[in-house]
Scaffold this motif. Structure first.
Motif, PDB file in Angstrom:
ATOM      1  N   LYS A 117       6.128  12.764   3.444  1.00  0.00           N
ATOM      2  CA  LYS A 117       6.214  11.401   3.956  1.00  0.00           C
ATOM      3  C   LYS A 117       4.805  10.826   4.099  1.00  0.00           C
ATOM      4  CE  LYS A 117      10.529  12.150   6.512  1.00  0.00           C
ATOM      5  NZ  LYS A 117      11.179  12.079   7.839  1.00  0.00           N
ATOM      6  N   ILE A 118       4.727   9.522   4.272  1.00  0.00           N
ATOM      7  CA  ILE A 118       3.421   8.866   4.405  1.00  0.00           C
ATOM      8  C   ILE A 118       2.927   8.974   5.846  1.00  0.00           C
ATOM      9  CG2 ILE A 118       2.222   6.635   4.298  1.00  0.00           C
ATOM     10  CD1 ILE A 118       4.013   5.901   1.964  1.00  0.00           C
ATOM     11  N   ALA A 119       1.679   9.390   5.990  1.00  0.00           N
ATOM     12  CA  ALA A 119       1.071   9.530   7.311  1.00  0.00           C
ATOM     13  C   ALA A 119       0.099   8.371   7.549  1.00  0.00           C
ATOM     14  CB  ALA A 119       0.333  10.865   7.414  1.00  0.00           C
ATOM     15  N   TRP A 120       0.058   7.891   8.786  1.00  0.00           N
ATOM     16  CA  TRP A 120      -0.794   6.764   9.164  1.00  0.00           C
ATOM     17  C   TRP A 120      -1.815   7.214  10.208  1.00  0.00           C
ATOM     18  CZ3 TRP A 120      -0.044   1.405   7.875  1.00  0.00           C
ATOM     19  CH2 TRP A 120       1.013   1.182   6.995  1.00  0.00           C
ATOM     20  N   THR A 121      -3.031   6.728  10.075  1.00  0.00           N
ATOM     21  CA  THR A 121      -4.015   6.955  11.131  1.00  0.00           C
ATOM     22  C   THR A 121      -4.027   5.755  12.070  1.00  0.00           C
ATOM     23  OG1 THR A 121      -5.859   5.861   9.997  1.00  0.00           O
ATOM     24  CG2 THR A 121      -5.484   8.197   9.501  1.00  0.00           C
ATOM     25  N   PHE A 147       0.823  -1.212   0.000  1.00  0.00           N
ATOM     26  CA  PHE A 147       0.000   0.000   0.000  1.00  0.00           C
ATOM     27  C   PHE A 147       0.860   1.266   0.000  1.00  0.00           C
ATOM     28  CE2 PHE A 147      -2.863  -3.235   1.689  1.00  0.00           C
ATOM     29  CZ  PHE A 147      -3.961  -3.040   0.876  1.00  0.00           C
ATOM     30  N   GLU A 148       1.981   1.235   0.692  1.00  0.00           N
ATOM     31  CA  GLU A 148       2.874   2.393   0.666  1.00  0.00           C
ATOM     32  C   GLU A 148       3.423   2.630  -0.741  1.00  0.00           C
ATOM     33  OE1 GLU A 148       4.770   3.409   4.934  1.00  0.00           O
ATOM     34  OE2 GLU A 148       5.967   2.133   3.640  1.00  0.00           O
ATOM     35  N   ASN A 149       3.804   1.558  -1.395  1.00  0.00           N
ATOM     36  CA  ASN A 149       4.319   1.689  -2.761  1.00  0.00           C
ATOM     37  C   ASN A 149       3.237   2.214  -3.705  1.00  0.00           C
ATOM     38  OD1 ASN A 149       6.800   0.684  -1.950  1.00  0.00           O
ATOM     39  ND2 ASN A 149       6.315  -1.426  -2.517  1.00  0.00           N
ATOM     40  N   ALA A 150       2.006   1.727  -3.514  1.00  0.00           N
ATOM     41  CA  ALA A 150       0.900   2.193  -4.359  1.00  0.00           C
ATOM     42  C   ALA A 150       0.627   3.682  -4.115  1.00  0.00           C
ATOM     43  CB  ALA A 150      -0.356   1.380  -4.072  1.00  0.00           C
ATOM     44  N   LEU A 151       0.640   4.078  -2.841  1.00  0.00           N
ATOM     45  CA  LEU A 151       0.390   5.483  -2.500  1.00  0.00           C
ATOM     46  C   LEU A 151       1.477   6.372  -3.097  1.00  0.00           C
ATOM     47  CD1 LEU A 151      -1.560   7.275  -0.803  1.00  0.00           C
ATOM     48  CD2 LEU A 151       0.116   7.111   1.038  1.00  0.00           C
ATOM     49  N   ASN A 194       7.814  -3.110  14.271  1.00  0.00           N
ATOM     50  CA  ASN A 194       7.606  -2.990  12.835  1.00  0.00           C
ATOM     51  C   ASN A 194       8.229  -1.683  12.347  1.00  0.00           C
ATOM     52  OD1 ASN A 194       5.706  -2.004  10.393  1.00  0.00           O
ATOM     53  ND2 ASN A 194       5.803  -4.230  10.441  1.00  0.00           N
ATOM     54  N   GLU A 195       9.146  -1.801  11.401  1.00  0.00           N
ATOM     55  CA  GLU A 195       9.912  -0.632  10.948  1.00  0.00           C
ATOM     56  C   GLU A 195       9.036   0.396  10.241  1.00  0.00           C
ATOM     57  OE1 GLU A 195      12.921   0.071  11.609  1.00  0.00           O
ATOM     58  OE2 GLU A 195      13.651  -1.801  12.457  1.00  0.00           O
ATOM     59  N   ILE A 196       7.983  -0.041   9.583  1.00  0.00           N
ATOM     60  CA  ILE A 196       7.151   0.882   8.814  1.00  0.00           C
ATOM     61  C   ILE A 196       6.260   1.723   9.717  1.00  0.00           C
ATOM     62  CG2 ILE A 196       5.289   1.020   7.092  1.00  0.00           C
ATOM     63  CD1 ILE A 196       6.473  -1.418   5.750  1.00  0.00           C
ATOM     64  N   THR A 197       5.620   1.079  10.678  1.00  0.00           N
ATOM     65  CA  THR A 197       4.616   1.768  11.505  1.00  0.00           C
ATOM     66  C   THR A 197       5.101   2.129  12.901  1.00  0.00           C
ATOM     67  OG1 THR A 197       3.741  -0.334  12.327  1.00  0.00           O
ATOM     68  CG2 THR A 197       2.778   0.531  10.299  1.00  0.00           C
ATOM     69  N   GLY A 198       6.139   1.436  13.376  1.00  0.00           N
ATOM     70  CA  GLY A 198       6.575   1.628  14.758  1.00  0.00           C
ATOM     71  C   GLY A 198       5.754   0.816  15.745  1.00  0.00           C
ATOM     72  N   TRP A 199       4.808   0.031  15.252  1.00  0.00           N
ATOM     73  CA  TRP A 199       3.990  -0.798  16.138  1.00  0.00           C
ATOM     74  C   TRP A 199       4.812  -1.972  16.649  1.00  0.00           C
ATOM     75  CZ3 TRP A 199      -0.429  -1.215  11.993  1.00  0.00           C
ATOM     76  CH2 TRP A 199      -1.055   0.031  11.869  1.00  0.00           C
ATOM     77  N   LYS A 200       4.358  -2.515  17.786  1.00  0.00           N
ATOM     78  CA  LYS A 200       4.992  -3.686  18.374  1.00  0.00           C
ATOM     79  C   LYS A 200       4.247  -4.948  17.937  1.00  0.00           C
ATOM     80  CE  LYS A 200       8.108  -1.516  20.811  1.00  0.00           C
ATOM     81  NZ  LYS A 200       9.555  -1.693  20.563  1.00  0.00           N
ATOM     82  N   ILE A 227      -7.526   1.198   8.268  1.00  0.00           N
ATOM     83  CA  ILE A 227      -6.484   2.204   8.500  1.00  0.00           C
ATOM     84  C   ILE A 227      -6.362   3.043   7.238  1.00  0.00           C
ATOM     85  CG2 ILE A 227      -3.977   2.499   8.659  1.00  0.00           C
ATOM     86  CD1 ILE A 227      -3.868   0.309  10.651  1.00  0.00           C
ATOM     87  N   THR A 228      -6.084   4.319   7.412  1.00  0.00           N
ATOM     88  CA  THR A 228      -5.879   5.219   6.279  1.00  0.00           C
ATOM     89  C   THR A 228      -4.423   5.666   6.244  1.00  0.00           C
ATOM     90  OG1 THR A 228      -8.146   6.036   6.411  1.00  0.00           O
ATOM     91  CG2 THR A 228      -6.567   7.390   5.202  1.00  0.00           C
ATOM     92  N   ILE A 229      -3.810   5.551   5.067  1.00  0.00           N
ATOM     93  CA  ILE A 229      -2.487   6.143   4.855  1.00  0.00           C
ATOM     94  C   ILE A 229      -2.653   7.245   3.815  1.00  0.00           C
ATOM     95  CG2 ILE A 229      -1.196   4.076   5.475  1.00  0.00           C
ATOM     96  CD1 ILE A 229      -0.831   3.477   2.531  1.00  0.00           C
ATOM     97  N   SER A 230      -1.911   8.323   3.980  1.00  0.00           N
ATOM     98  CA  SER A 230      -2.089   9.484   3.099  1.00  0.00           C
ATOM     99  C   SER A 230      -0.751  10.177   2.840  1.00  0.00           C
ATOM    100  CB  SER A 230      -3.080  10.478   3.712  1.00  0.00           C
ATOM    101  OG  SER A 230      -2.691  10.845   5.026  1.00  0.00           O
TER     102      SER A 230
END
Length: 467
Positions: free
Chosen positions: A152-156, A62-66, A268-274, A169-172
């Protein structure tokens, strides 16, 4: 007199062999229990890392598509020339949404209203619904976050979609033209169903539990969790979670509600989530106990065979000594110089004793040699391969792999249960080596080391196909 000596010798010989086999068995079982327990924990840790990699791959799509959408010429120019680009842009979003089943919506919010009342270019198309409302994209969190992220890509945070009632989840990301002017914000909403499926698959395979967790001002948020099992809701909000967010990755042992748990986690390197894995220690011990029961049963069988072999040897030795005594009695006048020759002759007639002893000894020796190579392998994999640039370490690793493959081939043709267990043990180590090699090859390494790692992978891969 000779008979009394022979009986004592045989008795001491049998007792000595039983004690030796018992001590070796106890040592081997205790050592194996520790190894199997550690291997299960390492396998559980590795599974969480693999789950995290799988999640990253899912997000990356999804990041690549965005990123692709934000750089697309139609998206950049649609607000300036909507008559030309509005329909093609919508069709572009439609193609993407239909190609990725996890996509809820793909949409672009231009920096101004186009075609008189279009506030949004989206698929599925909801522009008409929004046209006659006071809805404004620039006031939405995903729009503000993208502008604030400045390229940069923002995450909700996860939220429930009003239409589907599913968590999404929305990425923008902002869209700028070639002159760097802001033309609007591109966004993608995607469902979390696939992440839930990945976690369900993990639970079924590893008998543990996995969670994706984030932290905000209000506390810890479950990104994905098992809605049917709520016992971890309070456990994960306990004080030990602070230690999880203090480090990038690690493991710890906890006790909650009178139950001991093993916890492993990574970021997770992309989101920072555990990405968190939890398993009751009792399940770890149960798997170890099951394996040890098989090993113990095999050891008893081997020991019984050994005792029977020793008893047979002892019987044959007693017969030989008895024959010797009778020979002495029948030849009282024989020259004393010929006595050693007769004794040697009797021993030659019973050379099978040595072969029986050698066969039993070789059986156990092969197991211990294999275990020694496995320990050498783990020492390299855990302590040396990750950061080292010493080519001798990698040559040694290849040499150990060759030996273990040879052992595995020998065990393959054996009907011994213990050999079959050791063969499975070797295979588990091979799988771990392949994972470590892939991690190492992701980093910059010299050509010679890369060639060795490629050879090792090829050897393991070829043998896996043959098996």
């Amino acid at each position: 007199m000779i008979m009394n000596i022979s009986h004592k010798f045989v008795l001491l010989f049998i007792i000595g062999c039983i004690v030796a086999f018992s001590l070796m068995g106890i040592f081997y079982l205790d050592h194996s229990r520790s190894i199997i327990n550690n291997q299960y924990i390492e396998s559980f840790d590795s599974s969480i890392i693999q789950l995290n990699n799988s999640i990253s791959e899912f997000f990356s799509n999804f990041e690549n598509a965005l990123d692709m959408f934000s750089k697309n010429e139609m998206v950049q120019k649609v607000s300036d020339d909507p008559e030309k680009y509005y329909i093609p842009t919508m069709q572009f979003f439609k193609s993407f949404q239909q190609s990725y089943s996890s996509t809820a919506f793909a949409y672009f919010a231009p920096n101004k209203i186009i075609l008189k009342n279009k506030k949004l270019i989206t698929w599925p198309d909801t522009s008409d619904v929004l046209a006659n409302t006071d809805w404004t994209a620039s006031k939405r969190p995903w729009y503000k976050n993208a502008v604030k992220a400045n390229g940069k890509i923002a995450w909700t945070k996860p939220y429930i979609d009003a239409t589907t009632k599913k968590p999404i989840i929305t990425i923008s990301k902002v869209v700028k033209n070639s002159k760097g002017q802001l033309k609007g914000v591109m966004a993608i909403d995607f469902f979390l169903d696939e992440l839930s499926n990945k976690i369900e698959n993990f639970k079924a395979f590893k008998q543990g539990y996995a969670f994706v967790i984030d932290k905000d001002r209000s506390g810890y948020i479950f990104i994905v969790k098992d809605m049917q099992n709520r016992k971890f809701d309070k456990i994960i909000k306990a004080d030990w979670m602070k230690r999880v967010f203090e480090k990038k990755s690690g493991s710890l042992n906890i006790k909650e509600n009178n139950t001991d748990y093993y916890v492993t986690y990574t970021t997770n390197e992309i989101t920072g989530w555990k990405v968190l894995g939890i398993i009751e220690k009792e399940k770890v011990y149960k798997n170890t106990r099951d394996m040890m029961q098989k090993i113990f049963t095999s050891s008893l069988i081997i020991m019984s065979i050994g005792i029977l072999t020793i008893a047979y040897i002892a019987k044959q030795m007693t017969k030989s000594i008895k024959d010797l005594r009778e020979s002495i009695n029948d030849n009282e006048n024989i020259n004393g110089d010929d006595l050693p020759n007769q004794f040697n002759s009797l021993l030659k007639e019973n050379q099978n004793y040595e072969s029986l002893i050698d066969e039993s000894s070789a059986y156990m020796s092969k197991l211990f040699e294999c275990q020694w190579e496995l320990e050498n392998l783990m020492d390299i994999v855990k302590n040396k391969i990750e950061e080292s640039y010493d080519i001798e370490i990698f040559r040694n690793l290849e040499n150990i792999i060759d030996k273990l493959i040879n052992f595995r081939n020998q065990f393959e043709s054996s009907k011994s249960k213990l050999y079959q267990l050791q063969k499975e043990n070797i295979q588990n180590h091979m799988d771990l080596v392949v994972e470590k090699i892939k991690e190492r090859k992701n980093k910059h390494i010299p050509f010679e080391i890369n060639e060795i790692l490629n050879r090792i992978e090829k050897k393991i891969f070829i043998k896996d196909i043959e098996n």
